[in-house]
Each structure stands twice: as structure tokens, then as C-alpha cells.
Design a protein around this motif. Sequence first.
Motif, PDB file in Angstrom:
ATOM      1  N   ARG A 184       0.825  -1.215   0.000  1.00 24.86           N
ATOM      2  CA  ARG A 184       0.000   0.000   0.000  1.00 24.86           C
ATOM      3  C   ARG A 184       0.858   1.263   0.000  1.00 24.86           C
ATOM      4  O   ARG A 184       0.723   2.133   0.847  1.00 24.86           O
ATOM      5  N   ARG A 185       1.731   1.337  -1.006  1.00 21.33           N
ATOM      6  CA  ARG A 185       2.595   2.511  -1.102  1.00 21.33           C
ATOM      7  C   ARG A 185       3.091   2.674  -2.537  1.00 21.33           C
ATOM      8  O   ARG A 185       3.120   1.733  -3.317  1.00 21.33           O
ATOM      9  N   SER A 202       1.900   6.945   0.916  1.00 19.23           N
ATOM     10  CA  SER A 202       1.554   5.803   1.765  1.00 19.23           C
ATOM     11  C   SER A 202       0.044   5.611   1.792  1.00 19.23           C
ATOM     12  O   SER A 202      -0.733   6.488   1.385  1.00 19.23           O
ATOM     13  N   ASN A 203      -0.375   4.430   2.276  1.00 18.89           N
ATOM     14  CA  ASN A 203      -1.795   4.116   2.464  1.00 18.89           C
ATOM     15  C   ASN A 203      -2.602   4.280   1.181  1.00 18.89           C
ATOM     16  O   ASN A 203      -3.658   4.916   1.148  1.00 18.89           O
ATOM     17  N   THR A 205      -3.707   1.831  -2.337  1.00 20.10           N
ATOM     18  CA  THR A 205      -3.643   0.569  -3.081  1.00 20.10           C
ATOM     19  C   THR A 205      -3.446   0.911  -4.548  1.00 20.10           C
ATOM     20  O   THR A 205      -4.387   0.948  -5.337  1.00 20.10           O
ATOM     21  N   ASP A 221      -5.974   4.628  -7.550  1.00 23.89           N
ATOM     22  CA  ASP A 221      -6.187   4.084  -6.205  1.00 23.89           C
ATOM     23  C   ASP A 221      -7.351   3.104  -6.279  1.00 23.89           C
ATOM     24  O   ASP A 221      -8.514   3.503  -6.345  1.00 23.89           O
TER      25      ASP A 221
END
Length: 415
Positions: A184-185, A202-203, A205, A221
Motif C-alpha cells: 500500500r505505497r 503511503s496508504n 492501493t 487508487d
Amino acid sequence: MNNRVGVDEFLVANRNRTRLQTLFEHFRKRKLIWIIFSIILAVVIVVIPTTIVTRNKTKKEKISTATEITTTTSGEQLITSVIINNNTKWKQNASTIAGGNELGNELNQLDCPRGIYVDDDDQSIYIADNWNHRIVKWKFGADKGILAAGGNGEGSDINQLHFPVDVILDKEKKYLIICDQENRRVIRWSRQNSQDPKILISNITCSGLAMDNHGSLYVSDRDEHQVIRWQEGNEETVVVAGGNGQGNELNQLYEPHFIFVDEHYSVYVVDQLNRRVMKWARNATKGILVAPSQVSNENSNSIGVPIGVAVDHTAEILDYATTKAAIVGFTKGLADKLLEKGIRVNCVAPGPVWTPLVIASFPKEKNASFGSNYPIKRPAQPRELAPAFVFLAAGTDSSYISGEILAVTGGKQTA
């Protein structure tokens, strides 16, 4: 009346005629000089560009030999994985440029390759080698790749990758930018110093990457059903497509995948689970359906599972998708042409099949329900498809069948 001309008059007339002849000869010579000069100038204008084009063409043909798509650009260019313009050459016959040695983790092998980036300057291709948790670089014509990022096993440490799905180079081509999906980055990896990776976002998908002329990074995303734009130095990201929750309206996306940004900053999005490709113009609040071009209740699913997208110089969509209507038409047309030569052509149309790509593409909760919307309430195993292929290929059992589409869809009716 006396028509004779006197001597003086004759001398004046003759002198005037001599002057006219001299003047005429002068202009005729000057005209000839201008004609010669124009011819020389025309030759120079034609020969110099022809020489330049011929020399450039020689360089381009070297690249075309090694790659499926040859790309050349002048002036500003998009930092995308594939650029298609007037100079693009399409090879009639495909050739393997990376992998092709069965699945594996050696440098001459790949395991579920995903996104690619073609670097014409370096005459190489970067590949997100998904199940090997690494990025590999293959020089055109090489028989094995070079480790470019990851390769330290599956994991979340800064020097590890976990199912990377896409890779591009930054505008200056100093860094690799990688969709490290299961971590997830979005991570940046130096091409010179592999010991200094940096997490950019970050965070998220991440499922696809693109970069525009100004170095702005675009990221799809998957879980938030949107595409964002990010630029280093800015803490805030900007939503450029979707962002209105999961759905199939024109202002929504459903698990977007690979993306493409054109010279006008329009974003083309593979809207995967809506089985379509959408175009979002700059600052638009909703997208435009570009593939399939027509959707109806009878033909609401004309793209099977779209994966990636590229756009040529005329803004025509080149959708890397299994377009069912096209495959059906191709099968029937080819069957008609080849039957007189004793060659039968048939097609197997599978429903959901449980493969490593499915496991890598979706989160666990979606994998748990994969195929449950089909009448048989589960996905097929690869071995359940094999008999269909054997039946159609075996001359003893299917010698009277050609131009047919054999559906293996777990009870779901097909058109």
C-alpha cells in the motif's frame, strides 16, 4: 505615298532594336540564373531533410527490431510507459523480448509480469515482475534481465517489494517509481543507488502510474475508486478521476487499473470492474466513455476484463482487453477463410477462472466471493477448461466443427 525609310531613321530604329535585344538577353540570362538557383535551393531543401529522416529511420528501425512498439518523440513528451505517434512501427509478427523461459525467479524468467515501461533512450524495458516481488530491466536483444529494484523476497521493509504491479521512470529518468501494491505505497527507487528507496505516497492501493510533461505523478487508487495527481513538495493530492465512491455512473469508477495521460492532461482510466475505459478531461467532474463505444442492455459487457490502455497520436484508444465481440468476429472470419485449406478455427469463452493473477489482483474478501455471481456459484479451476480445448483440437471428436464459440461459463448464458 513614299514608304521608304531614310538612312537616319533606319539607324535610329536599328539602334533601338539593338538596345531591346541587349536588354532581352540580359533579362533572359538573369531568369536563367534564377531558375538554376531555384533548382539548387529545391534540391538542398529536399536532400537535407531526406538525409536526416533516413538517418533517424535507421536508428528507429534498430529499436523496432527489438521492441513491439517503436517510439520516437521530439520536443516535450509524456513520461508514460508507451508513447505512440506517427513514427510508430507495428510488427506483423510478435517476438519475445523478455522472459519466455517458463515461470520462475531466475533472471531469464518472469512470474506473472504486470506493468511495463519502455525506455527508448536506454533501449530497454522495465517490468513489474509481480510474483517475484521485483522490478527487472531487460536490454533489447538480451537473453536475461538485470535486477533493478526489490529482489529481496516478499516483505514490507524499505528494500523489499510485495506484488508490484506497475513501474515508470521519472521525468529526468533518474528514478524508478513503483506501485508496491500489497505494501500500500508508491515507492521511488534510484537507478544508481538501490540502497536509498523513498516512500512517496503511503496508504494507497496503487494499481497504475503515469507522469505528465511537468513531472506530476498520476496514481490509480483501487480501493478508493479514484485517480489522484501528486507532485513532490505538495502535501495535498488532487483527485482527477472518480472520487465519488464505487459505482458505474460517469462520475464514478470501480477499481481503476492502469492509466494513461495525454499531452492535454486528459486521463484515460481502465475502469476494470465496470469493464470499460473512461476519459477524464482536465478539471472535468465526470468522465466520457471511450471503450466500449456503445453500450446497451443487450451488449453491456463487450469488454471482458480490461487490463491496460495506451493512446496514439490521433487520440485513438488502443485497449489491451479481451474484447469478446472482436474475438468472436475474428474466430468466425478466420474460420471462413481457412476452412478450404482444411484448417478449423474455434474459440473457448471461459467464465471466471481461479488463477494466480486473480489472487494477486484482488483483496482476500473479493477473492472469497470470486465467481459467486455465476449460476454454479464458484470459479472454474484451470483443469476444468482443459477438456474444452482438447475437444476442439482433437480431429476425431470435433472434425465437423468450425467457427464455433464454446462457452465454459458455469451455467451463465451467453449471447
